[in-house]
Motif scaffolding. Sequence first.
Motif, short mmCIF file in Angstrom:
data_model
loop_
_atom_site.label_atom_id
_atom_site.label_comp_id
_atom_site.label_asym_id
_atom_site.label_seq_id
_atom_site.Cartn_x
_atom_site.Cartn_y
_atom_site.Cartn_z
N ASN A 177 38.47 83.17 76.03
CA ASN A 177 38.96 83.68 77.17
C ASN A 177 37.55 84.13 77.90
OD1 ASN A 177 41.87 84.40 77.18
ND2 ASN A 177 41.26 84.67 75.24
N GLN A 178 36.50 83.49 77.74
CA GLN A 178 35.19 83.77 78.50
C GLN A 178 34.78 85.19 78.47
OE1 GLN A 178 37.97 81.76 80.51
NE2 GLN A 178 37.03 80.06 79.00
N ARG A 179 34.95 85.83 77.37
CA ARG A 179 34.54 86.96 77.36
C ARG A 179 33.51 87.16 76.14
NH1 ARG A 179 39.56 90.94 75.92
NH2 ARG A 179 37.92 92.47 76.45
N GLU A 180 32.63 88.21 76.28
CA GLU A 180 31.42 88.46 75.25
C GLU A 180 32.11 89.04 73.87
OE1 GLU A 180 28.29 87.86 75.91
OE2 GLU A 180 28.55 87.17 78.00
N ILE A 181 31.59 88.52 73.21
CA ILE A 181 31.90 88.88 71.52
C ILE A 181 32.14 90.34 71.48
CG2 ILE A 181 31.54 88.63 69.22
CD1 ILE A 181 30.52 86.00 69.63
N ASN A 182 31.12 90.86 71.84
CA ASN A 182 30.93 92.49 71.77
C ASN A 182 32.02 93.04 72.78
OD1 ASN A 182 29.59 92.22 73.86
ND2 ASN A 182 27.58 92.75 73.43
N GLN B 161 53.98 92.08 77.66
CA GLN B 161 53.96 93.47 77.26
C GLN B 161 52.35 94.06 77.25
OE1 GLN B 161 56.55 94.67 73.69
NE2 GLN B 161 56.77 92.43 73.57
N PHE B 162 51.55 93.18 76.79
CA PHE B 162 50.09 93.47 76.80
C PHE B 162 49.60 93.63 78.16
CE2 PHE B 162 49.56 91.49 72.44
CZ PHE B 162 49.62 92.97 71.73
N LYS B 163 50.27 93.05 78.87
CA LYS B 163 49.53 92.84 80.33
C LYS B 163 50.10 94.22 81.01
CE LYS B 163 50.04 90.08 84.79
NZ LYS B 163 50.28 91.26 85.54
N VAL B 164 51.16 94.72 80.66
CA VAL B 164 51.65 96.00 81.15
C VAL B 164 50.47 97.19 80.96
CG1 VAL B 164 53.18 98.13 80.75
CG2 VAL B 164 54.03 95.90 80.77
N LEU B 165 49.81 97.29 79.95
CA LEU B 165 48.52 98.19 79.61
C LEU B 165 47.61 97.69 80.52
CD1 LEU B 165 48.98 100.33 77.57
CD2 LEU B 165 47.46 99.24 76.20
N ARG B 166 47.17 96.45 80.87
CA ARG B 166 46.04 96.08 81.22
C ARG B 166 46.14 96.49 82.85
NH1 ARG B 166 45.05 91.15 83.83
NH2 ARG B 166 46.42 90.00 82.60
N ASP B 167 47.61 96.16 83.46
CA ASP B 167 47.82 96.72 84.72
C ASP B 167 47.56 98.09 84.99
OD1 ASP B 167 48.14 93.96 85.20
OD2 ASP B 167 50.43 94.09 85.25
N LEU B 168 47.92 99.02 84.10
CA LEU B 168 47.99 100.37 84.31
C LEU B 168 46.47 100.83 84.07
CD1 LEU B 168 50.77 101.52 81.51
CD2 LEU B 168 50.66 101.81 84.16
N LEU C 2 46.30 89.57 67.48
CA LEU C 2 44.96 89.98 67.93
C LEU C 2 44.43 88.88 69.04
CD1 LEU C 2 42.24 88.49 66.74
CD2 LEU C 2 42.90 89.77 64.74
N GLU C 3 44.78 87.74 68.80
CA GLU C 3 44.39 86.72 69.73
C GLU C 3 45.11 86.82 71.27
OE1 GLU C 3 43.51 85.17 65.77
OE2 GLU C 3 45.04 86.11 66.74
N GLU D 22 44.83 88.98 76.85
CA GLU D 22 45.06 90.05 78.03
C GLU D 22 44.03 91.10 78.27
OE1 GLU D 22 47.42 89.40 80.10
OE2 GLU D 22 47.98 87.53 79.19
N GLY D 23 43.15 91.38 77.55
CA GLY D 23 41.94 92.34 77.88
C GLY D 23 41.80 93.30 76.90
#
Length: 230
Positions: free
Chosen positions: A22-27, A177-184, A206-207, A212-213
């Motif tokens: 997802n083009q995110r840093e591991i840390n 469902q996870f996107k709800v949290l990210r949008d909040l 977890l993946e 979703e952030g």
Amino acid sequence: MATIFTAWQGVRERIAKAAAANQREINAVALLAVSKTFPSEAIRELYLIGQRAFGENYVQELIDKHAALIDCNELVWHFIGPLQSNKTRSVAELADWVHSIDRLKIAERLSAQRPEHLPHLNVCIQVNVSGEVSKSGIAPDECLTLATKICQLPRIQLRGLMCIPEPTPDLAQLAKQFKVLRDLQNQLITQGIPVDTLSMGMSSDLETAISEGSTLVRVGTALFGTRTYL
């Protein structure tokens, strides 16, 4: 030691692969080892190989394990279970994080009971992203109001949001469902509340949470094995 090390490495590899996909840093994604019902010796094993953050669901377990592992001075305790108002004092005194704030009264008690010599207690608001009546957490449309009030309290710091989604094999529904949290989170940031933590994702999902952030995944079974409840 070898078995738990292998499990720990396996979970870390899953996190790394999901972050990279997802083009995110591991840390950017932290691992919280959920040690509820497992003995302090298992926590010590993980601590000795490098794990620092551990999550507990029950107040008495937190009290007992904190005492047993007092010499592990880099250990960071996260309380992630439902919290009753008559049990907040021990959590305020022993935990570094609380993920399960779902009403102002709990936040107020933690704020009042946090010892002054300790750093601020990091807290997350638990949001019911699935709408299940049986689930803890506030409704999404109540999040901004509660967050604003928590930010006015001393001795605690609002760091983010937490959720436990409804289990489903439908990955699209899980992601929704996870996107709800990210949008909040984005809504709070827009309103000047700079929350930086999304506590979401467990051993089985977890993946999807990372896609979703999620910034912190709560993993128990994949590290310690299946729990046996008395």
